[in-house]
Design an enzyme around this catalytic site. Sequence first.
Site: not given
Length: 297
Positions: A111, A137, A142, A207, A48, A165
């Site tokens: 999405y 992740y 997000r 991270i 990201t 993560k």
Amino acid sequence: MKQTIFKGSGVAIITPMLEDGSVNYPVLKELLEQQIAGGTDAIVICGTTGEASALNDTEHLDVIEFACATVNRRLPVIAGTGSNDTRHAVALSREAKSRGADALLQVTPYYNKTSQAGLVRHFNAVADAVGLPMILYNVPSRTGMNIQPETYAELAKHPLIVATKEASGNVSAIAKTAALCGDELAIYSGNDDQILPLLALGGIGVISVLANVAPRETHDICRLYFEGKHAESLALQLRLLELIEALFCDVNPIPVKEAMNLLGHDAGQCRMPLAPLNAANRERLRTALCAAGFLKA
């Protein structure tokens, strides 16, 4: 316990840009060398913070290849190759492996999202097809998709799904994940303000966005904790809290790129649709960098 990719601080490194918006490879080389010299334990490229979502596939893979060639096995290089299309994630990941990546960072599909059963199918398919150790992740703010602790327990059965993560911010859910998975799934903090809490739950590192600015200090939060110097680790975590908050005063990686510019690294701007940091937040960031001792007042 499964293979550990790294222990400590992995930097989610920015992708510096030239004025025309292309990747600034000379500055990227400087930043990679700075991270290695600064004690960072791993490089996470094209995550990201590296603006992977704004890179086309050619750029994405070229940046991964450049990072792998520059680092040259001195540290693990973990390539962000996640997608909301499983076939695309497999294709990117296979190519990243051929370009020298040591491991993969795979974000949850976004999405279109999926069910928890779909997550298991998706991540297992990537792991089966590529044959590299994989870090999941989880960043629901997000993606709109959250990995449940029970789903982690199922995913941890795969020999190549070795870590996560965790950027959900839900410490209770992370604790349950740790209890269910044990040594079968390593946990990295995905939030710089929660490094110490996740280490206390058995996590093995972070991270980090902060590590772009403060590689040594981020590494040391982890090192001190692992050495049993918990009070010193806590003091360092808390000393950097104002800076951490400033680095997230706008959408990541807008503030951290501006921080690197303020520190003289010629990082450039983020690609659109991300907009430059406004004046008030730029001053907040400058103040935090000065207070933390990274910039002269």
